[in-house]
Structures are given as C-alpha cells and as structure tokens.
Design a protein around this motif. Structure first.
Motif, PDB file in Angstrom:
ATOM      1  N   ALA A 102     -18.537 -43.261 -20.957  1.00 41.48           N
ATOM      2  CA  ALA A 102     -18.804 -44.624 -21.419  1.00 41.48           C
ATOM      3  C   ALA A 102     -17.566 -45.316 -21.940  1.00 41.48           C
ATOM      4  CB  ALA A 102     -19.831 -44.557 -22.551  1.00 41.48           C
TER       5      ALA A 102
ATOM      6  N   ASP B 298     -17.048 -47.680 -25.259  1.00 36.36           N
ATOM      7  CA  ASP B 298     -17.755 -48.067 -26.482  1.00 36.36           C
ATOM      8  C   ASP B 298     -17.002 -49.161 -27.230  1.00 36.36           C
ATOM      9  OD1 ASP B 298     -19.551 -45.981 -25.994  1.00 36.36           O
ATOM     10  OD2 ASP B 298     -18.478 -44.566 -27.276  1.00 36.36           O
TER      11      ASP B 298
ATOM     12  N   GLY C  38     -15.667 -43.119 -24.362  1.00 37.18           N
ATOM     13  CA  GLY C  38     -16.678 -42.361 -25.100  1.00 37.18           C
ATOM     14  C   GLY C  38     -17.709 -41.831 -24.130  1.00 37.18           C
TER      15      GLY C  38
ATOM     16  N   SER D   3     -21.598 -39.399 -24.098  1.00 41.90           N
ATOM     17  CA  SER D   3     -22.018 -38.103 -24.603  1.00 41.90           C
ATOM     18  C   SER D   3     -21.284 -36.958 -23.914  1.00 41.90           C
ATOM     19  CB  SER D   3     -23.535 -37.947 -24.456  1.00 41.90           C
ATOM     20  OG  SER D   3     -23.941 -38.213 -23.137  1.00 41.90           O
TER      21      SER D   3
ATOM     22  N   TYR E 206     -17.485 -36.433 -24.971  1.00 37.86           N
ATOM     23  CA  TYR E 206     -17.295 -35.729 -26.246  1.00 37.86           C
ATOM     24  C   TYR E 206     -17.664 -34.242 -26.125  1.00 37.86           C
ATOM     25  CZ  TYR E 206     -16.556 -40.063 -28.894  1.00 37.86           C
ATOM     26  OH  TYR E 206     -16.045 -41.238 -29.395  1.00 37.86           O
TER      27      TYR E 206
ATOM     28  N   TRP F 257     -21.644 -49.054 -24.457  1.00 41.91           N
ATOM     29  CA  TRP F 257     -22.444 -48.985 -25.688  1.00 41.91           C
ATOM     30  C   TRP F 257     -21.669 -49.652 -26.815  1.00 41.91           C
ATOM     31  CZ3 TRP F 257     -21.512 -46.269 -30.374  1.00 41.91           C
ATOM     32  CH2 TRP F 257     -22.608 -46.211 -31.232  1.00 41.91           C
TER      33      TRP F 257
ATOM     34  N   TYR G  97     -21.412 -49.338 -37.783  1.00 33.08           N
ATOM     35  CA  TYR G  97     -21.736 -48.423 -38.890  1.00 33.08           C
ATOM     36  C   TYR G  97     -21.764 -49.165 -40.206  1.00 33.08           C
ATOM     37  CZ  TYR G  97     -21.081 -44.745 -35.547  1.00 33.08           C
ATOM     38  OH  TYR G  97     -21.211 -43.949 -34.450  1.00 33.08           O
TER      39      TYR G  97
ATOM     40  N   ARG H 121     -26.325 -46.355 -38.512  1.00 32.99           N
ATOM     41  CA  ARG H 121     -25.634 -47.228 -37.568  1.00 32.99           C
ATOM     42  C   ARG H 121     -26.650 -48.035 -36.791  1.00 32.99           C
ATOM     43  NH1 ARG H 121     -23.492 -42.960 -33.066  1.00 32.99           N
ATOM     44  NH2 ARG H 121     -25.449 -42.709 -31.963  1.00 32.99           N
TER      45      ARG H 121
ATOM     46  N   THR I 214     -26.651 -51.692 -25.336  1.00 36.24           N
ATOM     47  CA  THR I 214     -26.584 -50.554 -24.407  1.00 36.24           C
ATOM     48  C   THR I 214     -26.669 -51.126 -23.002  1.00 36.24           C
ATOM     49  OG1 THR I 214     -27.738 -49.076 -25.954  1.00 36.24           O
ATOM     50  CG2 THR I 214     -27.715 -48.403 -23.668  1.00 36.24           C
TER      51      THR I 214
ATOM     52  N   ILE J 167     -28.761 -38.719 -22.199  1.00 36.73           N
ATOM     53  CA  ILE J 167     -28.836 -39.533 -20.991  1.00 36.73           C
ATOM     54  C   ILE J 167     -30.327 -39.615 -20.662  1.00 36.73           C
ATOM     55  CG2 ILE J 167     -28.740 -37.608 -19.400  1.00 36.73           C
ATOM     56  CD1 ILE J 167     -27.024 -38.927 -17.579  1.00 36.73           C
TER      57      ILE J 167
ATOM     58  N   PHE K 282     -33.028 -43.824 -28.398  1.00 39.90           N
ATOM     59  CA  PHE K 282     -33.193 -44.702 -27.235  1.00 39.90           C
ATOM     60  C   PHE K 282     -34.147 -44.085 -26.206  1.00 39.90           C
ATOM     61  CE2 PHE K 282     -31.778 -46.518 -23.158  1.00 39.90           C
ATOM     62  CZ  PHE K 282     -31.642 -47.862 -23.471  1.00 39.90           C
TER      63      PHE K 282
ATOM     64  N   PRO L 256     -17.826 -42.131 -37.011  1.00 41.45           N
ATOM     65  CA  PRO L 256     -18.721 -41.006 -36.706  1.00 41.45           C
ATOM     66  C   PRO L 256     -19.180 -40.954 -35.242  1.00 41.45           C
ATOM     67  CG  PRO L 256     -19.569 -42.388 -38.513  1.00 41.45           C
ATOM     68  CD  PRO L 256     -18.494 -43.145 -37.834  1.00 41.45           C
ATOM     69  N   THR L 257     -18.782 -41.924 -34.423  1.00 44.28           N
ATOM     70  CA  THR L 257     -19.242 -41.927 -33.026  1.00 44.28           C
ATOM     71  C   THR L 257     -18.861 -40.623 -32.329  1.00 44.28           C
ATOM     72  OG1 THR L 257     -18.840 -44.294 -32.971  1.00 44.28           O
ATOM     73  CG2 THR L 257     -19.212 -43.220 -30.849  1.00 44.28           C
TER      74      THR L 257
ATOM     75  N   GLY M 213     -22.073 -36.050 -33.073  1.00 41.14           N
ATOM     76  CA  GLY M 213     -23.192 -35.216 -32.649  1.00 41.14           C
ATOM     77  C   GLY M 213     -22.885 -34.502 -31.339  1.00 41.14           C
ATOM     78  N   ASP M 214     -22.283 -35.218 -30.414  1.00 45.30           N
ATOM     79  CA  ASP M 214     -21.951 -34.612 -29.119  1.00 45.30           C
ATOM     80  C   ASP M 214     -20.830 -33.592 -29.284  1.00 45.30           C
ATOM     81  OD1 ASP M 214     -23.733 -36.385 -27.768  1.00 45.30           O
ATOM     82  OD2 ASP M 214     -22.246 -37.949 -28.069  1.00 45.30           O
TER      83      ASP M 214
HETATM   84  P1  AMP Z   1     -23.291 -39.731 -30.919  1.00 49.63           P
HETATM   85  O1  AMP Z   1     -22.511 -40.511 -31.944  1.00 49.63           O
HETATM   86  O2  AMP Z   1     -22.974 -38.288 -30.905  1.00 49.63           O
HETATM   87  O3  AMP Z   1     -24.739 -40.037 -30.958  1.00 49.63           O
HETATM   88  O4  AMP Z   1     -22.800 -40.239 -29.487  1.00 49.63           O
HETATM   89  C1  AMP Z   1     -22.267 -41.499 -29.245  1.00 49.63           C
HETATM   90  C2  AMP Z   1     -21.958 -41.637 -27.767  1.00 49.63           C
HETATM   91  O5  AMP Z   1     -23.195 -41.681 -27.031  1.00 49.63           O
HETATM   92  C3  AMP Z   1     -21.208 -42.917 -27.480  1.00 49.63           C
HETATM   93  O6  AMP Z   1     -19.938 -42.618 -26.966  1.00 49.63           O
HETATM   94  C4  AMP Z   1     -22.082 -43.675 -26.479  1.00 49.63           C
HETATM   95  O7  AMP Z   1     -21.363 -44.141 -25.381  1.00 49.63           O
HETATM   96  C5  AMP Z   1     -23.132 -42.676 -26.025  1.00 49.63           C
HETATM   97  N1  AMP Z   1     -24.468 -43.286 -25.937  1.00 49.63           N
HETATM   98  C6  AMP Z   1     -25.021 -44.188 -26.775  1.00 49.63           C
HETATM   99  N2  AMP Z   1     -26.261 -44.528 -26.376  1.00 49.63           N
HETATM  100  C7  AMP Z   1     -26.522 -43.810 -25.247  1.00 49.63           C
HETATM  101  C8  AMP Z   1     -27.649 -43.711 -24.362  1.00 49.63           C
HETATM  102  N3  AMP Z   1     -28.755 -44.430 -24.557  1.00 49.63           N
HETATM  103  N4  AMP Z   1     -27.553 -42.874 -23.306  1.00 49.63           N
HETATM  104  C9  AMP Z   1     -26.437 -42.145 -23.116  1.00 49.63           C
HETATM  105  N5  AMP Z   1     -25.345 -42.194 -23.908  1.00 49.63           N
HETATM  106  C10 AMP Z   1     -25.380 -43.007 -24.969  1.00 49.63           C
END
Ligand code: AMP
Length: 303
Positions: free
Chosen positions: A10, A12, A26, A28, A31, A82, A86, A93, A98, A125, A150, A231-232, A235-236
């Motif tokens: 992505a 972002d 960015g 998922s 990362y 995306w 925050y 956030r 999207t 995804i 989402f 924090p983006t 999680g990934d």
């Molecule tokens: P996280 O902060 O770990 O939740 O992940 C953020 C990343 O998830 C960002 O780099 C976004 O591009 C990606 N992202 C956000 N929304 C979606 C979605 N609906 N589907 C897939 N990837 C997403």
C-alpha cells in the motif's frame, strides 16, 4: 521453513500528533514480510500493486531478500491506498480513507514454487482473497491470520469461513470485542477460538499482547518507549516477528509460542519509532536480540 505472505502492499497517508507522512510505503504484507525477513531467509509474497509502485519499492523488499515473484503489477491500475489519523494517546486511530484500487479485482495466483510453503500468513486483506490463496497451498504446516475491523464489519461471514481453516489468529482488542460481541477479552477469546483457531493472540497496543492456547494464557508487556512516532504497521510487524521466530524453531510448542510473542513485540517496538517502514527496513540482528533481552528483563524477578 518458508513463509508465504498474502496481504496488502500500500501507500499510506499517515497523520500523528507529531507529524505527517504522505505516500509512505505500507500495507499489511509489506510490514509482515520485512519483519519476518530477520528470522528466516524464505519469505515469499503474494499480492498486487499498480503502476505507481516503483522499482525502488521492490528494491527495498529485495534488499531484505524477500521474494516478490507472487506480486502482480497491474499497469492500468493504482496501488491500494489507506489514510489514517492517530490521536494524542496513539492507541486510537481513525481510518480516513481506504481505496482498494487494484485489490478490488485481484485474483491471487500462487506461483507453483510457493505452493509447498511451510507457513502461510494471511495478512489483513479481504477474507475471500485469503481463502483463495489458502486453497492453492498443498499442505501448510501452520496457517496464521490477521484481520481488521474493516473486514470484520464488511465481510463477517466470509471471515468466519476462513477462520475455520486457521491455526493462529491475531487481532487487536477492539476487533476481538467486535467479532465476539462480548466486551470481556477472556470471554471473547473463548468465543473466537470456538470459530476455529486453536491459538489466539489479542494485541492491546501499548499495553502488550495476550496469547491464548489450550494450555492457558500468556501476557506480554509492550516495550515502554519514550518516543512513539507512528504506530502504523505495528500489528503486522508483530505478526512478522511472531511467525518469523516460529519458522526457525524445530518444533512449535507453548514455550516457543511465548518467545515468539516477545520477538513479535520487540519488532513492533522498533516499528513505531519511525514513520512507516523506515525503521524495520534497516535493523540488525544484534539490536533485535538486545530488545528481546530487554523484554525478558521487563518482568523478571530475581531472588
Ligand atoms: P496495522 O497498523 O498493523 O493495522 O496496519 C496498517 C497497514 O494496514 C497500513 O499500512 C495499511 O495500508 C494497511 N491497511 C489498512 N486498512 C486495510 C484494509 N482494509 N485491508 C488491507 N490492508 C489495510
């Protein structure tokens, strides 16, 4: 062990109380793959990008030895986008935008070299796409899934179908409450584990993570950092470190899973120190091990 990762790649637009960063690489799977690449050499990506995804972005992934043969480039489309903002406490956030773009018509094809992947990591995804990827892998030893609100809100039935085939499920606390319909995280964990995944990890942002297995609950802290920029992707990045550690283990048991949670947390703590992927694209193994040791020290009590 090889890890096949599917998820978003992505661009972002990120806004935090400390600044903003637009058009940042960015997604998922970006990362997850970068983070896992410090633990195992065989990281394979399946995904899709548009014409705006430049050679330098691929080069960044290749610099970490990540195999991108499974990433399709659609010349007439645009990469997933995306945008998020925050708040002051950084735990909350808002998603501002999207745009699925090339993901809207994506039909994932797993290259035949990847079809024997040991681990499959279904990054955040569309759950229907996650399932399509899973259908193309012969016999994965472990299937890990990450998702977000989402998809829990948008495709709950598809997500539940995918969950039936998942071994380890990673999601955050608000997503767990949303999916289970219960505000209590321990009850939520029971409800969600009954949907399929025997192992569940609930991430709690700066409050750490909980691991639920048949043998009990393990609670890991988050690393107390003085400066959190963005924090983006934390999680990934957690998921990448978690699965990366498991991929280098001879056998997977509760002890290794607990260590994996701490490696995941260590990686996530690096991620938030800079915007986007900047920090996790340029780490070395020594600093990862150092942070892991600091994690152990965080709750150690010596007599
Ligand atoms: P996280 O902060 O770990 O939740 O992940 C953020 C990343 O998830 C960002 O780099 C976004 O591009 C990606 N992202 C956000 N929304 C979606 C979605 N609906 N589907 C897939 N990837 C997403």
């Amino acid at each position: 062990m090889s890890i096949l990762i599917v998820g978003s790649l992505a661009f972002d637009d990120i806004e935090t109380p400390f600044g903003r960063s637009d058009n940042t690489l960015g997604g998922s799977s970006t990362y997850i793959a970068l983070s896992a690449s410090y633990f195992t050499e065989k990281v394979q990506m399946v995904g899709v990008v548009g014409s705006d995804f430049e050679e330098k972005h691929f080069e960044l992934l290749h610099s970490r030895n990540i195999d991108t043969k499974g990433v399709q480039k659609v010349e007439e489309g645009k990469t997933f986008r995306w945008a998020g903002r925050y708040h002051y406490d950084m735990n909350t956030r808002d998603t501002l935008d999207t745009q699925l773009n090339v993901f809207a018509d994506f039909d994932p094809v797993v290259p035949h070299q990847y079809q024997n992947a040991d681990f499959v990591c279904l990054g955040n995804i569309d759950p229907e796409l996650q399932l399509k990827v899973l259908d193309q892998i012969s016999k994965p030893k472990l299937v890990i899934l990450d998702t977000m609100n989402f998809w829990i809100e948008g495709k709950p039935e598809e997500l539940k179908k995918t969950l039936e085939r998942v071994d380890i499920f990673i999601l955050n606390d608000s997503e767990a409450r949303l999916l289970s319909g219960d505000p209590n995280l321990v009850k939520s964990a029971r409800i969600i584990r009954n949907m399929g995944p025997k192992t569940l990890i609930i991430k709690k942002g700066e409050h750490g993570a909980l691991l639920f297995t048949d043998n009990g609950i393990f609670a890991a802290p988050a690393y107390p950092l003085e400066s959190i920029f963005d924090p983006t992707g934390a999680g990934d990045t957690f998921a990448g470190g978690f699965i990366g550690h498991l991929a280098r283990c001879e056998s997977i048991n509760d002890l290794e899973m607990r260590k994996a949670v701490l490696y995941g947390s260590s990686m996530a703590s690096f991620c938030v120190e800079k915007f986007g992927t900047e920090k996790i694209a340029a780490l070395d193994l020594l600093e990862i091990e150092d942070r892991y040791q600091s994690f152990l020290d965080l709750s150690r009590i010596d007599n």
